[in-house]
Scaffold this motif. Structure first.
Motif, short mmCIF file in Angstrom:
data_model
loop_
_atom_site.label_atom_id
_atom_site.label_comp_id
_atom_site.label_asym_id
_atom_site.label_seq_id
_atom_site.Cartn_x
_atom_site.Cartn_y
_atom_site.Cartn_z
N GLY A 1 0.99 -1.60 0.34
CA GLY A 1 -0.09 0.19 0.75
C GLY A 1 1.27 0.97 0.08
N MET A 2 0.23 2.35 -0.24
CA MET A 2 1.46 3.54 -0.72
C MET A 2 1.63 3.81 0.69
SD MET A 2 2.15 5.38 -2.99
CE MET A 2 0.84 5.07 -4.49
N ARG A 3 1.14 3.83 1.90
CA ARG A 3 0.93 4.73 2.96
C ARG A 3 2.50 3.36 3.31
NH1 ARG A 3 -3.75 4.90 6.44
NH2 ARG A 3 -2.75 5.21 8.45
N THR A 4 2.08 2.25 3.42
CA THR A 4 3.59 1.47 4.22
C THR A 4 4.49 1.95 3.90
OG1 THR A 4 1.48 -0.29 4.77
CG2 THR A 4 4.01 -0.92 4.44
N LEU A 5 4.68 1.97 1.92
CA LEU A 5 5.91 2.41 1.22
C LEU A 5 6.41 3.92 1.51
CD1 LEU A 5 7.94 1.66 -1.67
CD2 LEU A 5 6.40 3.27 -2.67
N LEU A 6 5.68 4.48 1.89
CA LEU A 6 5.52 6.19 2.19
C LEU A 6 6.64 6.07 3.92
CD1 LEU A 6 3.32 8.45 1.04
CD2 LEU A 6 4.55 7.61 -0.16
N ALA A 7 5.77 5.37 4.83
CA ALA A 7 5.87 4.83 6.12
C ALA A 7 8.37 4.36 6.29
CB ALA A 7 5.64 4.23 6.78
N GLY A 8 8.25 3.81 5.00
CA GLY A 8 9.76 2.94 4.98
C GLY A 8 10.88 4.07 4.92
N GLY A 9 10.67 5.25 4.64
CA GLY A 9 11.50 6.25 4.28
C GLY A 9 12.51 6.31 3.27
N PRO A 10 13.32 7.06 3.05
CA PRO A 10 14.08 6.81 2.01
C PRO A 10 14.12 5.88 1.57
CG PRO A 10 14.48 9.10 3.36
CD PRO A 10 13.18 7.76 4.14
N ASP A 11 15.65 4.84 2.37
CA ASP A 11 15.61 4.32 1.87
C ASP A 11 15.06 3.11 1.14
OD1 ASP A 11 18.62 4.80 2.85
OD2 ASP A 11 18.39 3.40 4.73
N VAL A 12 13.39 2.96 1.35
CA VAL A 12 12.81 1.66 0.79
C VAL A 12 12.43 2.95 -0.47
CG1 VAL A 12 10.34 0.85 1.28
CG2 VAL A 12 12.16 0.77 2.94
N LEU A 13 12.22 4.20 -0.79
CA LEU A 13 11.70 4.48 -1.91
C LEU A 13 12.65 4.51 -2.61
CD1 LEU A 13 10.24 7.40 0.14
CD2 LEU A 13 8.71 5.81 -1.20
N ALA A 14 14.35 4.14 -2.50
CA ALA A 14 14.95 4.35 -3.08
C ALA A 14 15.06 3.62 -3.36
CB ALA A 14 16.94 4.76 -3.01
N GLY A 15 15.74 1.76 -2.91
CA GLY A 15 15.63 0.92 -3.50
C GLY A 15 14.07 0.16 -4.47
N ALA A 16 12.95 1.06 -4.13
CA ALA A 16 12.14 0.70 -4.76
C ALA A 16 12.27 1.06 -6.92
CB ALA A 16 10.55 1.39 -4.56
N ALA A 17 12.83 2.61 -6.72
CA ALA A 17 12.90 3.24 -7.51
C ALA A 17 13.89 2.72 -8.77
CB ALA A 17 13.59 4.62 -7.76
N ASP A 18 15.13 1.82 -7.80
CA ASP A 18 16.58 0.77 -8.46
C ASP A 18 15.86 -0.13 -8.91
OD1 ASP A 18 18.36 2.75 -8.17
OD2 ASP A 18 18.88 1.77 -6.44
N ALA A 19 14.38 -0.65 -8.49
CA ALA A 19 13.46 -2.08 -8.42
C ALA A 19 13.02 -1.75 -9.74
CB ALA A 19 12.83 -3.09 -7.85
N ALA A 20 11.92 -0.82 -9.88
CA ALA A 20 11.33 -0.68 -10.88
C ALA A 20 12.31 0.14 -12.10
CB ALA A 20 10.49 1.21 -11.05
N ALA A 21 13.26 1.10 -11.77
CA ALA A 21 14.50 0.83 -13.77
C ALA A 21 14.38 -0.66 -13.53
CB ALA A 21 15.44 1.58 -12.98
#
Length: 293
Positions: free
Chosen positions: A41-61
């Motif tokens: 869920g979007m809230r779960t993703l946001l709560a993960g913080g910058p490191d989780v968001l950065a990992g998500a960006a790399d995985a999506a790319a």
């Protein structure tokens, strides 16, 4: 990174919008050998913080490059459907306060909108039969990632996960009935948001963004977030001194001049109209106006 919600059979799923495609985030994380829990869920993703968001960006790319998890013809929903709270700020642009015959306050003016107001890009704003004076308000929406209380203004932007485009649609007749704004702001569908959450790393200065509204192709608002009375950082800090901010909280940062009610001949929305709010670096949010079904 541009984060979206797209519709699936049993609700919505989190995706990442890349050039020309939307990639399912859960599939992308699994493809990268990572835990897909943040994509629940979007809230779960946001709560993960910058490191989780950065990992998500790399995985999506990586997934987009390999053709994994690409969603064909996604139907987008609002990028955040269930924020814990929506804090809205009134009179945060001096010219908007002036056009309404009001003064700018010493402190930010806070009111609230319920999450039932939220609709996504392309979804209709429905005018109920109980109001005849519905107006637009282009606003930069600030989405909290790392929560906290008593946040210093100098640290405040570190607590912002993302930004999106929003439209604080308002029933002016209801708003003017009392000294409290909330009644005019609370109607179902009166908060279009989207199309995507743009992560904060892509918006280095939220006070340097052009912001505009067109109605039926006619420019109504044409301003800049540089003209805010209270900056994004100041708003995040101020709200946090009253309540503990939570991941997924939204702060609507106010609207520039150009609303309909303040014109020499007031202009209000009617079924058949179409509004587009555009914010530089974030995107364009378009919503048709219909009579309430």
């Amino acid at each position: 990174m541009h984060l979206v919600n797209y519709r699936v059979a049993d609700g919505v799923a989190v995706g990442v919008r890349t050039a020309g495609a939307v990639v399912d985030l859960a599939a992308a994380l699994r493809h990268a050998g990572m835990d897909d829990a943040p994509a629940s869920g979007m809230r779960t993703l946001l709560a993960g913080g910058p490191d989780v968001l950065a990992g998500a960006a790399d995985a999506a790319a990586g997934a987009a490059r390999d053709g994994v998890g690409v969603v064909v013809d996604p139907v987008l929903a609002a990028p955040l459907l269930d924020p814990p709270r929506i804090f809205a700020i009134g009179r945060n642009y001096a010219e908007h306060a002036k056009e309404g015959g009001a003064e700018v306050g010493e402190y930010p003016m806070i009111f609230f909108k319920p999450s039932t107001c939220i609709v996504g890009d392309g979804e209709p704003v429905q005018i109920p039969p109980t109001t005849e004076k519905v107006d637009w308000e282009a606003e930069l929406a600030v989405v909290i990632g790392t929560g906290g209380k008593y946040i210093a203004e100098t640290d405040a932007l570190r607590h912002v996960a993302a930004y999106t485009v929003s439209n604080d649609v308002t029933a002016r007749d209801w708003q003017r009935r009392t000294s409290q704004f909330d009644a005019g702001k609370m109607f179902d569908t009166f908060l279009p948001m989207g199309p995507a959450l743009v992560t904060a790393d892509e918006i280095p200065d939220p006070q340097a963004l052009a912001i505009s509204t067109t109605v039926n192709g006619r420019t109504m608002q044409d301003g800049s977030t540089a003209d805010m009375v209270f900056t994004v950082a100041a708003l995040v800090s101020y709200v946090s001194h009253g309540v503990r901010l939570l991941p997924g909280d939204v702060i609507l940062s106010g609207t520039p001049a150009g609303v309909g009610y303040a014109r020499p001949t007031p202009i209000f929305l009617h079924p058949g109209d179409e509004m587009t709010v555009t914010i530089e670096g974030i995107g364009a949010l378009t919503n048709p106006v219909v009579a309430e079904r």
